[in-house]
Enzyme design. Structure first.
Site, mmCIF file in Angstrom:
data_model
loop_
_atom_site.group_PDB
_atom_site.id
_atom_site.type_symbol
_atom_site.label_atom_id
_atom_site.label_comp_id
_atom_site.label_asym_id
_atom_site.label_seq_id
_atom_site.Cartn_x
_atom_site.Cartn_y
_atom_site.Cartn_z
ATOM 1 N N ALA A 189 0.812 -1.233 0.000
ATOM 2 C CA ALA A 189 0.000 0.000 0.000
ATOM 3 C C ALA A 189 0.838 1.273 0.000
ATOM 4 O O ALA A 189 0.451 2.285 -0.585
ATOM 5 C CB ALA A 189 -0.930 0.000 1.218
ATOM 6 N N CYS A 318 24.348 0.744 2.630
ATOM 7 C CA CYS A 318 25.393 0.691 3.634
ATOM 8 C C CYS A 318 25.065 -0.459 4.581
ATOM 9 O O CYS A 318 24.094 -0.411 5.319
ATOM 10 C CB CYS A 318 25.455 2.016 4.376
#
Ligand SMILES: Cc1ncc(COP(=O)(O)O)c(C=O)c1O
Length: 372
Positions: A189, A318
């Site tokens: 959604a 990262c």
């Protein structure tokens, strides 16, 4: 989130707080909203109401599709081979890694330099043990639209389940499960101005898969647990709005992407465009900086843009303190430096052309300062 969606969620939370499994009137009232929402979502993708099951989002829907099918089909047919594209979201790829740890055989479908999977490559990799093929509809980093209809044709008459992660396409471009021939798909959604933490899995009638969770009988035992009716109602509202607005949003996004790419190319040499503008979802533009031309990695560029009020994403993540190159760009054959000098712009329905021009100018001013 769309304000209309937020208003529906708030209203459901405060005024329709019954448990949809309860038989008293509060429960029945919540159940009505639950089933109406299911119908809205089913209709939107050409599915039957009984083929939609609510989940906590796209990740859970992908996990359910992959793990549920792999386990059920190994038990019923002995098939234990999974074919998955090399450019899937981690919600799919990490699932197949887990399945490999359970003894399943996983093969990655290669992708060309342009970011597209070839149906012929899929066909070549099928074995008599293949139980499921998973190829996303559009890639979330480059926007590349994959030939899912052709791939679904290949699975027919072979007793292979076809799953497609459609998180990036539903509500952005028309998707019809019958047209594509999908057995399982994932929706989220929050990609369409709905709430985070809610999504759905479409399960074509007759598809063999196990549930991931075991408990109550909600969602016809396919996904037990008390349904989050306010978020589900918000999800349905977001779908309803997408039905009305997606054509214009897509046309605007295509125009924004063209303008932004022109602006960047006119001002900055050495830019590589990773998004095929002919065959992709229009709201994504991924560009890499030629590392022989610039001395800047995307993390630095991202921070510079963020300080100036522009939110973009990089082509890397990262992890544990070190920068990992995007598996998508690496699969497309990019070298590590180019992959790590990549920025992804996304446009939404609230984006304006002025914002696009401002973002483009800020991007150019930062990268030009790092020209070699
Ligand atoms: C292609 C794709 N699949 C799956 C997901 C995961 O969806 P969710 O955030 O609803 O778990 C995302 C989210 O970014 C996505 O882009």
């Amino acid at each position: 989130m769309d304000r209309e969606v937020a208003a529906v969620i708030q209203q459901q939370m405060t005024e329709n707080f019954g448990n949809a499994s309860s038989i008293h009137s509060y429960g029945r009232s919540a159940k009505v909203v639950l089933e109406e929402s299911r119908e809205t979502i089913a209709r939107f993708i050409g599915a039957e109401t009984s083929e939609i099951f609510f989940t906590s989002g796209g990740t859970e829907a992908d996990n359910h599709a992959l793990i549920g099918t792999a386990l059920a089909k190994r038990r019923s047919t002995g098939k234990d081979h999974i074919l998955v594209s090399s450019i899937e979201h981690h919600a799919v790829l990490d699932c197949t890694e887990y399945l490999a740890s359970l003894g399943f055989h996983v093969t990655h479908i290669p992708v060309g330099r342009n970011g597209f999977i070839l149906p012929a490559s899929v066909e070549e990799l099928i074995t008599e043990k293949t139980s499921i093929i998973s190829v996303m509809h559009a890639n979330n980093e480059t926007g590349a639209l994959q030939p899912v209809r052709e791939i679904s044709q290949i699975t027919k008459d072979r007793n292979i389940t076809f799953h497609s992660d459609t998180v990036q396409t539903i509500g952005k471009i028309p998707v019809n499960v019958g047209d594509i021939g999908i057995d399982l798909l994932a929706i989220s959604a929050h990609k369409i101005y709905g709430p985070k933490g809610i999504g759905a899995i479409y399960i074509r009638k007759g598809t063999d898969l196990d549930p991931l969770l075991h408990g109550g009988s909600q969602e016809r035992k396919n996904r037990p647990g008390t349904e989050n009716v306010p978020l589900i109602a918000g999800f349905a509202k977001a779908v309803e709005i997408a039905g009305r607005t997606m054509e214009k949003t897509a046309a605007d996004a295509a125009m924004f992407r063209k303008e932004l790419l022109n602006l960047i190319n006119a001002n900055c040499p050495g830019i590589i465009c990773n998004s095929n503008t002919e065959q992709s979802i229009p709201h994504i533009l991924s560009v890499s900086l030629d590392p022989t031309h610039y001395n800047i990695e995307s993390e630095t560029l991202l921070m510079g843009m963020d300080l100036r009020g522009v939110a973009v994403s990089s082509g890397s993540a990262c992890t544990s303190g070190s920068v990992q190159s995007s598996h998508v760009l690496m699969a497309m054959g990019y070298d590590k430096h180019t992959a790590q000098s990549t920025v992804r712009f996304s446009f939404g329905k609230f984006t304006t052309i002025q914002e696009v021009v401002t973002a483009g100018n800020i991007f150019c001013s930062i990268v030009l300062a790092f020209e070699k």
